[in-house]
Design a protein around this motif. Structure first.
Motif, PDB file in Angstrom:
ATOM      1  N   ILE A  40       0.626  -1.174   0.054  1.00  0.00           N
ATOM      2  CA  ILE A  40      -0.092  -0.017   0.096  1.00  0.00           C
ATOM      3  C   ILE A  40       0.886   1.233   0.127  1.00  0.00           C
ATOM      4  O   ILE A  40       0.606   2.122  -0.702  1.00  0.00           O
ATOM      5  CB  ILE A  40      -0.798  -0.078   1.211  1.00  0.00           C
ATOM      6  CG1 ILE A  40      -1.833  -1.071   1.070  1.00  0.00           C
ATOM      7  CG2 ILE A  40      -1.699   1.326   1.454  1.00  0.00           C
ATOM      8  CD1 ILE A  40      -2.843  -1.261   2.304  1.00  0.00           C
TER       9      ILE A  40
ATOM     10  N   GLY B 172      -3.063   0.747  -3.538  1.00  0.00           N
ATOM     11  CA  GLY B 172      -4.146   0.578  -2.316  1.00  0.00           C
ATOM     12  C   GLY B 172      -4.947  -0.676  -2.645  1.00  0.00           C
ATOM     13  O   GLY B 172      -5.225  -1.488  -1.578  1.00  0.00           O
TER      14      GLY B 172
ATOM     15  N   GLY C 126      -4.454  -3.838  -0.300  1.00  0.00           N
ATOM     16  CA  GLY C 126      -5.443  -3.854   0.572  1.00  0.00           C
ATOM     17  C   GLY C 126      -6.405  -5.319   0.469  1.00  0.00           C
ATOM     18  O   GLY C 126      -6.652  -5.938   1.556  1.00  0.00           O
TER      19      GLY C 126
ATOM     20  N   THR D  89      -3.598  -7.186   2.481  1.00  0.00           N
ATOM     21  CA  THR D  89      -4.130  -7.383   3.909  1.00  0.00           C
ATOM     22  C   THR D  89      -5.110  -8.374   4.108  1.00  0.00           C
ATOM     23  O   THR D  89      -5.234  -8.807   5.413  1.00  0.00           O
ATOM     24  CB  THR D  89      -4.367  -5.807   4.190  1.00  0.00           C
ATOM     25  OG1 THR D  89      -3.130  -5.126   3.530  1.00  0.00           O
ATOM     26  CG2 THR D  89      -4.090  -5.774   5.797  1.00  0.00           C
TER      27      THR D  89
ATOM     28  N   GLU E  73     -13.915   0.685   7.253  1.00  0.00           N
ATOM     29  CA  GLU E  73     -14.023   0.866   5.925  1.00  0.00           C
ATOM     30  C   GLU E  73     -14.671   2.268   5.458  1.00  0.00           C
ATOM     31  O   GLU E  73     -14.242   2.893   4.646  1.00  0.00           O
ATOM     32  CB  GLU E  73     -14.957  -0.118   5.290  1.00  0.00           C
ATOM     33  CG  GLU E  73     -15.061  -0.161   3.860  1.00  0.00           C
ATOM     34  CD  GLU E  73     -15.935  -0.926   3.315  1.00  0.00           C
ATOM     35  OE1 GLU E  73     -16.910  -1.154   4.016  1.00  0.00           O
ATOM     36  OE2 GLU E  73     -16.219  -1.083   1.968  1.00  0.00           O
TER      37      GLU E  73
ATOM     38  N   GLY F 260     -12.066   4.748   6.016  1.00  0.00           N
ATOM     39  CA  GLY F 260     -11.137   4.995   4.823  1.00  0.00           C
ATOM     40  C   GLY F 260     -11.928   5.662   3.538  1.00  0.00           C
ATOM     41  O   GLY F 260     -11.286   6.408   2.997  1.00  0.00           O
TER      42      GLY F 260
ATOM     43  N   GLY G 112      -6.300   1.538   0.543  1.00  0.00           N
ATOM     44  CA  GLY G 112      -5.836   0.283   1.136  1.00  0.00           C
ATOM     45  C   GLY G 112      -6.788  -0.024   2.466  1.00  0.00           C
ATOM     46  O   GLY G 112      -7.136  -1.261   2.433  1.00  0.00           O
ATOM     47  N   MET G 113      -6.954   1.195   3.131  1.00  0.00           N
ATOM     48  CA  MET G 113      -7.747   0.795   4.407  1.00  0.00           C
ATOM     49  C   MET G 113      -9.265   0.336   4.162  1.00  0.00           C
ATOM     50  O   MET G 113      -9.634  -0.793   4.722  1.00  0.00           O
ATOM     51  CB  MET G 113      -7.977   2.033   5.136  1.00  0.00           C
ATOM     52  CG  MET G 113      -7.361   2.398   6.563  1.00  0.00           C
ATOM     53  SD  MET G 113      -7.589   4.225   6.996  1.00  0.00           S
ATOM     54  CE  MET G 113      -8.743   4.159   7.875  1.00  0.00           C
ATOM     55  N   LYS G 114      -9.861   1.064   2.992  1.00  0.00           N
ATOM     56  CA  LYS G 114     -11.038   0.664   2.515  1.00  0.00           C
ATOM     57  C   LYS G 114     -11.242  -0.724   2.190  1.00  0.00           C
ATOM     58  O   LYS G 114     -12.115  -1.502   2.344  1.00  0.00           O
ATOM     59  CB  LYS G 114     -11.579   1.709   1.761  1.00  0.00           C
ATOM     60  CG  LYS G 114     -12.977   2.189   1.725  1.00  0.00           C
ATOM     61  CD  LYS G 114     -13.221   3.074   0.665  1.00  0.00           C
ATOM     62  CE  LYS G 114     -13.981   2.291  -0.471  1.00  0.00           C
ATOM     63  NZ  LYS G 114     -15.217   1.643   0.005  1.00  0.00           N
ATOM     64  N   VAL G 115     -10.118  -0.971   1.010  1.00  0.00           N
ATOM     65  CA  VAL G 115     -10.436  -2.364   0.393  1.00  0.00           C
ATOM     66  C   VAL G 115     -10.227  -3.492   1.205  1.00  0.00           C
ATOM     67  O   VAL G 115     -10.833  -4.365   1.426  1.00  0.00           O
ATOM     68  CB  VAL G 115      -9.406  -2.305  -0.598  1.00  0.00           C
ATOM     69  CG1 VAL G 115      -9.241  -3.757  -1.286  1.00  0.00           C
ATOM     70  CG2 VAL G 115      -9.830  -1.360  -1.614  1.00  0.00           C
ATOM     71  N   ALA G 116      -8.984  -3.245   2.575  1.00  0.00           N
ATOM     72  CA  ALA G 116      -8.618  -4.349   3.349  1.00  0.00           C
ATOM     73  C   ALA G 116      -9.851  -4.622   4.217  1.00  0.00           C
ATOM     74  O   ALA G 116     -10.217  -6.092   4.118  1.00  0.00           O
ATOM     75  CB  ALA G 116      -7.421  -3.901   4.111  1.00  0.00           C
ATOM     76  N   SER G 117     -10.347  -3.622   4.581  1.00  0.00           N
ATOM     77  CA  SER G 117     -11.682  -4.083   5.769  1.00  0.00           C
ATOM     78  C   SER G 117     -12.809  -4.335   4.874  1.00  0.00           C
ATOM     79  O   SER G 117     -13.676  -5.391   5.234  1.00  0.00           O
ATOM     80  CB  SER G 117     -11.851  -2.807   6.572  1.00  0.00           C
ATOM     81  OG  SER G 117     -11.672  -1.445   5.792  1.00  0.00           O
TER      82      SER G 117
END
Lengths: 110, 519, 119, 161
Positions: free
Chosen positions: D33, D43, D47, D50, D79, D82, D127-132
């Protein structure tokens, strides 16, 4: 029902045939093509003008400054689309969690 | 920062921020989420009005995402000037659609406060609701075909989830899955069309592609047109791809039905208009052939919607069939405008189509909200179980009667005016078309008279004792929409002169759409 | 305030209709009032025999409602075999039917537009 | 080897390796990321990497073992956070008197870690959004599997009685 299935199948084959025939009308893969040269501004517009622009200017510090051109296109030139795509994922997650919510008020959270 | 400078993007990102932040706000309780969604849909409505005023005052509004100035749409690359970034291009047609969408969206949001009180997961509902609003506004404001696809996906996916939102009923889940499958098929066709256009011309901006098509039309773009048309005919709910609509509208919560029928299917009609008149342009295409295809489809649509609506027992299913029939009228106007472009008949066809689009959004939005009131108060959608409602809930019933008569084309309501214009326009092409349109209008009148006679007049069954008008937050949107119907009926020149005629001029004037972006 | 609209072929003025409707309402109200004055009031105890409706007994109150399917019965019956039977069968709710129509429409449009779309 | 008491768990080898690899996968995801603007990746890809850590835990420990540690409610809020971050980064351009999504921050020298203006920050937000988001989707799918297995078991027991 069998008849309808046969009609549908042959229709799909015909559509596939038409789309496949369309492939031969495209410009050859990997070669620059000069059949579409249109006067625009002071110069001639090529089919590859947008791509050339991204590759040449995307790396420069005054435009985006990212050595990864994919990231430059994704977050600078087409950042709004990326916001939309991220929203599509957000929508899918919101929809899926809405489908798996508890059904009645007062139910224990499982 | 000047708000008016950024007004075009604010219309889209305001509901988007509302959707993202609703999960946090709903931690403070349902009341907070109610107020939050009301604020954001109301703000969107205000911004849409401001955007419309700006477009009416100063012509086409260009907003380039990521450029140093909103109006700089093109780059200079070795003397070659062309658009690279995504841009929003708002002409009077887009502004009209944005206004209608945010108006119905605002009323549906306020209506949902009390309507959804018995459901769980309301914060998810509000999130998806605002995303649906975002998707529609993004589609109508954008000037980029791939961006249009992205927002079409946001709209469609949130609509699938919202249709299936009352998952405790099997009907809703089934309708949601069917809508998901056919909607994704249509989205795939649209994506394929975008890919073909990008492959041929190497650009995604509508204005640039339109310019290139004008200069050197490639045979491949006709395949793309067929794909586009099929996809958007499904999204618009026109026969023979109307069947998802018949399933989805009754199953969805009523505020969502009002949005689906009022505006979601209208974005399909908008996209068809945009593709024909702006992206391809009437000069390069065989107008007579394509116009007649649309007209034939429209005629079939009107008859199917009208005749099958006549035999329905379920109130919301009847309204859904009526929506199909009215989409036929809009398609008829588009087809007539294509056949007789730039003549009196063609202009009247466009005026009729766009005015009917506006009227139908108001009328059908209101009728679905009333169907929701009946469902909320009575717990049934079967017409035969209703009766004598006018004595129990007089205001709601009066509004339904106004809306039903208006949609059937009874003077002096607004539906009559737009249908009259469409009759006259189609009679100039072929009198048979006008006859079919009038017969189909009679079928619509028949189905609404049935509902009015059985459900609202007559004698109430024993089971309906403690029925009364709904609470104010549900009643006020209905009453305002009913007042709009009457005003637009008595003063039709008010909307036609102020917003419909500029939109028609914008549709007809492809050159100004192009010159706003290109040098 | 301009009432009415130019449709391109003529002029449509809704005010005439509004006036007409108001006049019709007033006329209907007057007739109803006149009739109520002149008519002999109905009195149940003066009935000499039971209500008898062409062979049927007195109708129970709940039977006085008549369901919506009885309206436009003739229209539906006339089109039953020609249109409604096949149309209702087509709207079966089976998903493959929906996909079938997408494919068929796409093929028809492709053939028509791809070979006749260009000017 | 003795089978586990919990039938939804895989063998002890898989569980141990999953526990060991969990942190490594997270670190690799963060690396992809953060270096999105100078190396291939970004990202979306980072993500998903992660989110793979959570997927691996789900495969090894089953839904019952994981859901006590990773709550999908918290991931959903994460999410949204993010998404709001991404939205706000777009708004930076508007505040700096340019347009939405204009890249107005410090560009630096191309190729360095701190360069390219808002692009790395946007990568982190996405990245935060996709991971969660992907983790929530997978957890939801496993909820569905959990319940269908439960119903099947109940049906089988009902049939045996």
């Amino acid at each position: 029902m069998i008849k309808r299935r046969a009609i549908g199948l042959s229709a799909i084959l015909l559509i596939f045939g038409l789309l496949f025939a369309g492939v031969f009308l495209l410009h050859p893969y990997g070669e620059p093509d000069y059949t579409l040269a249109i006067k625009q501004g002071d110069s001639f517009y090529q089919r590859t003008a947008t791509d050339d622009y991204f590759i040449e200017r995307g790396k420069m510090a005054e435009e985006s400054g990212s050595t990864n051109i994919v990231a430059a296109i994704l977050f600078d030139y087409r950042g709004y689309d990326t916001l939309g795509e991220a929203t599509v994922l957000f929508t899918a997650v919101a929809g899926a969690t809405a489908m798996f919510r508890r059904e009645r008020k007062g139910d224990e959270d499982e | 920062m000047n708000i008016m400078e950024h007004i075009a993007i604010l219309v889209v990102i305001t509901p988007l921020f509302g959707a993202f932040s609703t999960p946090f706000v709903s931690l403070a309780g349902k009341k907070a989420a109610d107020i939050w969604v009301g604020i954001f849909s109301g703000l969107t409505f205000v911004f849409s009005i401001l955007l419309g005023l700006k477009v009416l005052r100063s012509g086409i509004v260009i907003y380039t995402l990521g450029a140093p100035e909103p109006a700089i749409a093109t780059v200079d690359y070795n003397g070659l000037i062309f658009p690279v970034r995504i841009l929003l291009e708002v002409d009077a047609l887009s502004a009209l659609l944005a206004l209608v969408i945010s108006l119905i969206g605002f009323f549906a949001a306020i209506y949902s406060w009390r309507y959804m009180e018995h459901d769980t997961g309301v914060e998810k509902f509000y999130t998806l609701f605002l995303l649906l609003l975002t998707g529609m506004l993004g589609i109508v404001l954008t000037g980029d075909i791939f961006n249009m696809y992205v927002f079409l996906e946001i709209m469609s996916i949130s609509a699938y989830a919202l249709v299936a939102f009352r998952k405790e009923t099997f009907e809703a889940v089934e309708a949601g899955i069917k809508y998901l499958v056919v909607g994704s098929a249509a989205s795939t066709l649209i994506l394929l069309a975008v890919a073909i256009l990008y492959g041929v011309y190497g650009s995604l901006t509508i204005a640039q592609i339109a310019h290139l098509i004008e200069v050197s039309p490639s045979p491949l773009i006709w395949g793309a047109l067929a794909l586009y048309l099929t996809g958007f005919i499904l999204k618009a709910g026109i026969v023979p791809l109307h069947m998802w609509l018949i399933d989805a509208h009754p199953a969805a919560p009523s505020s969502i039905s009002a949005l689906l029928s009022g505006v979601v299917i209208k974005t399909g009609a908008y996209a068809i208009i945009r593709i024909f008149f702006t992206l391809y342009g009437v000069e390069v295409m065989n107008r007579a052939l394509i116009g007649w295809i649309i007209v034939v489809i429209a005629v079939i649509t009107m008859f199917v919607g009208g005749s099958l609506g006549l035999i329905q027992q379920d109130l919301k299913r009847l309204l859904a069939y009526s929506s199909v029939a009215q989409m036929g009228y809009i398609a008829l106007g588009i087809g007539v405008a294509l056949i007789a472009f730039n003549t009196t008949a063609g202009d009247a066809g466009l005026v009729g189509a766009l005015f009917h689009l506006l009227n139908h959004a108001i009328m059908k939005g209101m009728l679905f909200l009333i169907a929701g009131v009946i469902l909320h108060q009575l717990g049934t959608r079967n017409i035969n179980e209703m009766g004598g409602l006018i004595k129990k809930m007089p205001i709601t019933s009066a509004c339904f009667i106004i809306g039903g008569l208006a949609i059937a084309g009874v003077p002096p309501f607004n539906g009559f005016v737009s249908k009259l214009i469409l009759y006259e326009a189609s009679a100039m092409i072929s009198p048979a078309l006008a006859v079919i349109a009038i017969i189909s209008s009679a079928l619509t009148l028949g189905m609404y008279l049935r509902v009015i006679q059985t459900a609202f007049l007559g004698r109430a069954p024993e089971t309906l004792k403690d029925i009364r008008d709904p609470p104010a937050s549900m009643l006020i949107p209905i009453v305002i929409l009913a007042i709009l119907i009457v005003i637009f009926g008595i003063l039709p020149s008010l909307p036609v002169d102020s917003i419909i005629t500029p939109a028609v001029e914008a549709v007809k004037n492809q050159a100004s759409y192009l010159s706003a972006v290109l040098p | 305030m301009v009432f009415g609209i130019e449709t391109g072929f003529g002029y449509w003025d809704p005010l005439i209709w509004v006036v007409l409707f108001v006049l019709m309402f007033i006329g209907g109200y007057l007739i109803a009032k006149y009739a109520a004055q002149r008519a002999t009031p109905f009195r149940a105890d003066e009935l000499e025999s039971e209500i008898f409706l062409s062979g049927w007994g007195e109708t129970v109150e709940k039977d006085l409602r008549f369901p919506s399917k009885h309206l436009y019965w003739g229209f539906r019956k006339a089109l039953e075999s020609a249109w409604y039977r096949s149309a209702v069968e087509e709207h079966s709710g089976i998903l493959t039917t929906y996909i079938f129509w997408i494919v068929i429409l796409l093929l028809i449009l492709m053939l028509l537009i791809a070979f006749g779309g260009a000017m | 080897m003795k089978m586990s008491e919990k039938p939804y768990e895989l063998s002890v080898i898989v569980r141990t390796v999953a526990r060991l690899l969990f942190g490594l996968i997270l670190i690799f995801g963060f690396y992809v990321i953060v270096h999105g603007h100078i190396t291939p990746g970004g990202g979306f890809q980072g993500g998903v990497v992660t989110a793979l850590a959570v997927i691996m835990l789900l495969a090894a420990y089953g839904y019952e073992g994981v859901v006590t540690e990773v709550r999908e409610k918290i991931l959903e809020r994460f999410e949204s956070l993010g998404a709001i971050m991404f939205w706000t980064l777009g708004l930076v351009g508007v505040i700096a008197t340019a347009t939405y999504f204009a890249d107005v921050l410090y560009k630096g020298t191309p190729g360095e870690l701190i360069s390219a203006g808002t692009i790395p920050l946007m990568n982190i937000a996405v990245g935060m959004k996709v991971a969660s988001g992907v983790a929530v989707l997978v957890i939801i799918m496993s909820i569905g599997m959990y319940y269908s297995r439960k119903y099947q078991k109940a049906e089988k027991e009902g049939a045996e009685e």
